[in-house]
Design a protein around this motif. Sequence first.
Motif, PDB file in Angstrom:
ATOM      1  N   LYS A   1       6.896   1.725   1.176  1.00 39.84           N
ATOM      2  CA  LYS A   1       5.676   1.897   0.390  1.00 39.84           C
ATOM      3  C   LYS A   1       4.738   0.969   0.678  1.00 39.84           C
ATOM      4  N   VAL A   2       5.150   0.147  -0.100  1.00 41.07           N
ATOM      5  CA  VAL A   2       4.375  -1.374   0.153  1.00 41.07           C
ATOM      6  C   VAL A   2       4.393  -2.614   0.925  1.00 41.07           C
TER       7      VAL A   2
ATOM      8  N   SER B   1      -4.316 -12.046  -3.972  1.00 44.13           N
ATOM      9  CA  SER B   1      -3.513 -11.144  -3.659  1.00 44.13           C
ATOM     10  C   SER B   1      -2.377 -10.453  -4.300  1.00 44.13           C
ATOM     11  N   LEU B   2      -1.773 -11.757  -4.655  1.00 42.93           N
ATOM     12  CA  LEU B   2      -1.054 -11.765  -6.129  1.00 42.93           C
ATOM     13  C   LEU B   2      -1.261  -9.652  -6.817  1.00 42.93           C
ATOM     14  N   TYR B   3      -2.707  -9.830  -7.330  1.00 45.51           N
ATOM     15  CA  TYR B   3      -2.207  -8.482  -8.561  1.00 45.51           C
ATOM     16  C   TYR B   3      -2.706  -6.998  -7.744  1.00 45.51           C
TER      17      TYR B   3
ATOM     18  N   GLU C   1      -0.468  -4.408  -8.446  1.00 45.36           N
ATOM     19  CA  GLU C   1      -1.482  -2.814  -8.594  1.00 45.36           C
ATOM     20  C   GLU C   1      -0.576  -1.639  -7.644  1.00 45.36           C
ATOM     21  N   GLN C   2      -0.591  -2.129  -6.119  1.00 52.72           N
ATOM     22  CA  GLN C   2       0.336  -1.139  -5.095  1.00 52.72           C
ATOM     23  C   GLN C   2       1.385  -1.066  -5.523  1.00 52.72           C
ATOM     24  N   LEU C   3       2.374  -1.983  -6.023  1.00 56.90           N
ATOM     25  CA  LEU C   3       3.971  -1.858  -6.570  1.00 56.90           C
ATOM     26  C   LEU C   3       3.911  -0.633  -7.953  1.00 56.90           C
ATOM     27  N   LYS C   4       2.426  -0.919  -8.746  1.00 61.39           N
ATOM     28  CA  LYS C   4       2.894   0.418 -10.011  1.00 61.39           C
ATOM     29  C   LYS C   4       2.502   1.435  -8.774  1.00 61.39           C
ATOM     30  N   LYS C   5       0.921   1.709  -7.994  1.00 72.11           N
ATOM     31  CA  LYS C   5       1.099   3.067  -8.139  1.00 72.11           C
ATOM     32  C   LYS C   5       2.465   3.305  -6.592  1.00 72.11           C
TER      33      LYS C   5
ATOM     34  N   ALA D   1      13.326   2.836  -9.552  1.00 71.76           N
ATOM     35  CA  ALA D   1      13.085   3.433  -7.897  1.00 71.76           C
ATOM     36  C   ALA D   1      13.263   1.706  -7.389  1.00 71.76           C
ATOM     37  N   GLY D   2      12.358   0.354  -8.203  1.00 69.13           N
ATOM     38  CA  GLY D   2      11.934  -1.276  -7.707  1.00 69.13           C
ATOM     39  C   GLY D   2      12.821  -1.197  -7.780  1.00 69.13           C
TER      40      GLY D   2
END
Length: 197
Positions: free
Chosen positions: A5-6, A47-49, A53-57, A83-84
């Motif tokens: 997903k990411v 890019s870190l932020y 955000e992608q990991l949160k989504k 899940a993470g």
Amino acid sequence: MAQRKVGNPLALAVLAELLVEAMHPYEIGRRLKEHGNDRTLKYNRGSLYMVVEQLKKAGFIAERETVRDTQRPERTVYALTDAGRDELYDWLRELVAQPRNEYPQFGVALSLLSVLAPHDATALLRQRLDRLNAQIEEIRETVRTASDNGVIWVFLVEDEYELAVLEAECRFVTRLIESLQRPDYIRAWQEILGSQT
């Protein structure tokens, strides 16, 4: 290989940092740098932020709290979700166990090396060899300093891997230079491409 997903490798490093404890992105970036991950991952603050955000989504991390001290702006602290945690272990196991075809640019250059005159190719490869040896010395010094400061070997394993790869490339380039200087190759190159230059 699973479709992620990411898929950005920086995401894997963020998940690993959050495995230890919840923290805000600024602290994640500081720890990545402290742990030397900035040598193996290309990223900047933006890019870190974006990855956070992608990991949160994706549901791999979640906001735990927002903290504020008087000298800094508000900071959101993120924690790893179940899940993470699953994604971190699954992805890492895959990367460790399964070799992957990567397409370094040097491979492309090698596939077209015969275009260059043997003396040009040899001179350029000698430059590469000098740069490789400089990188090797820099990494050895980094490992030596870290070891002297009590860093255990497992936290330096990516440096040891990089050293092994660079040393192997040095051996390869040295043999290639020798091959390019062989009279039979020079003669063959002149017959095939010599008139084109």
